[in-house]
Design a protein around this motif. Sequence first.
Motif, PDB file in Angstrom:
ATOM      1  N   GLU A   1     -12.746 -13.908   4.639  1.00  0.00           N
ATOM      2  CA  GLU A   1     -11.742 -13.434   5.144  1.00  0.00           C
ATOM      3  C   GLU A   1     -11.839 -12.177   5.982  1.00  0.00           C
ATOM      4  O   GLU A   1     -11.569 -11.798   7.200  1.00  0.00           O
ATOM      5  CB  GLU A   1     -10.566 -13.110   4.216  1.00  0.00           C
ATOM      6  CG  GLU A   1      -9.806 -14.394   3.784  1.00  0.00           C
ATOM      7  CD  GLU A   1      -8.712 -14.273   3.061  1.00  0.00           C
ATOM      8  OE1 GLU A   1      -8.330 -12.934   2.557  1.00  0.00           O
ATOM      9  OE2 GLU A   1      -7.941 -15.141   2.555  1.00  0.00           O
TER      10      GLU A   1
ATOM     11  N   HIS B   1     -11.115 -11.365  10.062  1.00  0.00           N
ATOM     12  CA  HIS B   1     -10.566 -10.076  10.511  1.00  0.00           C
ATOM     13  C   HIS B   1     -11.268  -9.434  11.440  1.00  0.00           C
ATOM     14  O   HIS B   1     -10.715  -9.061  12.487  1.00  0.00           O
ATOM     15  CB  HIS B   1     -10.224  -9.486   9.354  1.00  0.00           C
ATOM     16  CG  HIS B   1      -9.089  -9.662   8.434  1.00  0.00           C
ATOM     17  ND1 HIS B   1      -7.874 -10.373   8.929  1.00  0.00           N
ATOM     18  CD2 HIS B   1      -8.840  -9.979   7.226  1.00  0.00           C
ATOM     19  CE1 HIS B   1      -7.029 -10.554   7.905  1.00  0.00           C
ATOM     20  NE2 HIS B   1      -7.619 -10.629   6.725  1.00  0.00           N
TER      21      HIS B   1
ATOM     22  N   LYS C   1      -0.662 -17.246   3.806  1.00  0.00           N
ATOM     23  CA  LYS C   1      -1.261 -16.146   2.857  1.00  0.00           C
ATOM     24  C   LYS C   1      -0.496 -14.616   3.471  1.00  0.00           C
ATOM     25  O   LYS C   1      -1.119 -14.244   4.613  1.00  0.00           O
ATOM     26  CB  LYS C   1      -2.554 -16.281   2.794  1.00  0.00           C
ATOM     27  CG  LYS C   1      -3.127 -15.220   1.485  1.00  0.00           C
ATOM     28  CD  LYS C   1      -4.563 -15.524   1.305  1.00  0.00           C
ATOM     29  CE  LYS C   1      -4.970 -14.555   0.279  1.00  0.00           C
ATOM     30  NZ  LYS C   1      -6.428 -14.481   0.350  1.00  0.00           N
ATOM     31  N   ARG C   2       0.331 -14.061   2.710  1.00  0.00           N
ATOM     32  CA  ARG C   2       1.043 -12.994   3.468  1.00  0.00           C
ATOM     33  C   ARG C   2       0.188 -11.807   3.602  1.00  0.00           C
ATOM     34  O   ARG C   2       0.073 -11.317   4.569  1.00  0.00           O
ATOM     35  CB  ARG C   2       2.209 -12.602   2.780  1.00  0.00           C
ATOM     36  CG  ARG C   2       2.868 -11.278   2.815  1.00  0.00           C
ATOM     37  CD  ARG C   2       4.000 -10.689   1.850  1.00  0.00           C
ATOM     38  NE  ARG C   2       4.747 -11.872   1.454  1.00  0.00           N
ATOM     39  CZ  ARG C   2       5.988 -11.808   2.138  1.00  0.00           C
ATOM     40  NH1 ARG C   2       6.544 -11.152   2.947  1.00  0.00           N
ATOM     41  NH2 ARG C   2       6.944 -12.842   1.623  1.00  0.00           N
ATOM     42  N   GLU C   3      -0.716 -11.498   2.656  1.00  0.00           N
ATOM     43  CA  GLU C   3      -1.785 -10.406   3.023  1.00  0.00           C
ATOM     44  C   GLU C   3      -2.709 -10.663   4.035  1.00  0.00           C
ATOM     45  O   GLU C   3      -2.955  -9.827   4.701  1.00  0.00           O
ATOM     46  CB  GLU C   3      -2.497 -10.130   1.715  1.00  0.00           C
ATOM     47  CG  GLU C   3      -3.451  -9.067   1.572  1.00  0.00           C
ATOM     48  CD  GLU C   3      -4.194  -8.826   0.263  1.00  0.00           C
ATOM     49  OE1 GLU C   3      -5.265  -8.062   0.489  1.00  0.00           O
ATOM     50  OE2 GLU C   3      -4.002  -9.338  -0.850  1.00  0.00           O
ATOM     51  N   PHE C   4      -3.068 -11.802   4.063  1.00  0.00           N
ATOM     52  CA  PHE C   4      -4.047 -12.026   5.319  1.00  0.00           C
ATOM     53  C   PHE C   4      -3.272 -12.015   6.576  1.00  0.00           C
ATOM     54  O   PHE C   4      -3.960 -11.248   7.550  1.00  0.00           O
ATOM     55  CB  PHE C   4      -4.465 -13.596   5.158  1.00  0.00           C
ATOM     56  CG  PHE C   4      -5.436 -13.898   6.410  1.00  0.00           C
ATOM     57  CD1 PHE C   4      -6.891 -13.608   6.129  1.00  0.00           C
ATOM     58  CD2 PHE C   4      -5.348 -14.418   7.376  1.00  0.00           C
ATOM     59  CE1 PHE C   4      -7.835 -13.942   7.280  1.00  0.00           C
ATOM     60  CE2 PHE C   4      -5.960 -14.673   8.564  1.00  0.00           C
ATOM     61  CZ  PHE C   4      -7.301 -14.483   8.397  1.00  0.00           C
ATOM     62  N   ARG C   5      -1.992 -12.556   6.718  1.00  0.00           N
ATOM     63  CA  ARG C   5      -1.336 -12.195   7.789  1.00  0.00           C
ATOM     64  C   ARG C   5      -1.079 -10.708   8.111  1.00  0.00           C
ATOM     65  O   ARG C   5      -1.207 -10.533   9.294  1.00  0.00           O
ATOM     66  CB  ARG C   5       0.083 -13.077   7.998  1.00  0.00           C
ATOM     67  CG  ARG C   5      -0.173 -14.671   7.754  1.00  0.00           C
ATOM     68  CD  ARG C   5       0.956 -15.211   8.024  1.00  0.00           C
ATOM     69  NE  ARG C   5       1.900 -14.699   6.750  1.00  0.00           N
ATOM     70  CZ  ARG C   5       3.267 -14.772   6.674  1.00  0.00           C
ATOM     71  NH1 ARG C   5       3.769 -15.939   7.071  1.00  0.00           N
ATOM     72  NH2 ARG C   5       3.864 -14.349   5.423  1.00  0.00           N
ATOM     73  N   LEU C   6      -0.685  -9.974   7.321  1.00  0.00           N
ATOM     74  CA  LEU C   6      -0.396  -8.501   7.268  1.00  0.00           C
ATOM     75  C   LEU C   6      -1.630  -7.856   8.113  1.00  0.00           C
ATOM     76  O   LEU C   6      -1.393  -7.182   9.086  1.00  0.00           O
ATOM     77  CB  LEU C   6      -0.113  -7.886   6.260  1.00  0.00           C
ATOM     78  CG  LEU C   6       0.302  -6.579   6.222  1.00  0.00           C
ATOM     79  CD1 LEU C   6       1.325  -6.096   7.265  1.00  0.00           C
ATOM     80  CD2 LEU C   6       0.570  -5.727   5.055  1.00  0.00           C
ATOM     81  N   ILE C   7      -2.931  -8.126   7.376  1.00  0.00           N
ATOM     82  CA  ILE C   7      -4.181  -7.555   7.907  1.00  0.00           C
ATOM     83  C   ILE C   7      -4.292  -8.056   9.380  1.00  0.00           C
ATOM     84  O   ILE C   7      -4.814  -7.266  10.323  1.00  0.00           O
ATOM     85  CB  ILE C   7      -5.155  -7.561   6.805  1.00  0.00           C
ATOM     86  CG1 ILE C   7      -4.852  -6.969   5.704  1.00  0.00           C
ATOM     87  CG2 ILE C   7      -6.494  -7.249   7.650  1.00  0.00           C
ATOM     88  CD1 ILE C   7      -5.847  -7.461   4.445  1.00  0.00           C
TER      89      ILE C   7
END
Length: 114
Positions: A62, A66, A90-96
């Motif tokens: 990931e 990024h 995936k929430r954490e992935f989208r946020l980053i």
Amino acid sequence: MQYIWLRRALIIVSLASLGWFIFTSQQSMFTVKVYAVIAALTFIAYAMDKAAAKGNRWRIPESTLHVLALVGGWPGAILAQSILRHKSVKREFRLIFWVTVGINLFVLGWLVTR
């Protein structure tokens, strides 16, 4: 899916910002070409990762996805997330991911306006 309007708004604002930065840039065609190449490579990376996930093979980290988004590949990542439905839940992935888009646009804006 509850925040789909927010995602669409972020996409529109991000792409509009990119367009504005490129339009106001002295080297607009060069910038367009760089973004197009990096976006294409990022889309391919997402497609390869999606295929690897389906085939239970080695995945692209990931952090690599990024970094690709951070250096300008985020338009390709948006397309891959929409078309391939990969890394779109995936929430954490989208946020980053959205943080990398913001950083990229901030740096591009800074470079264009200095």
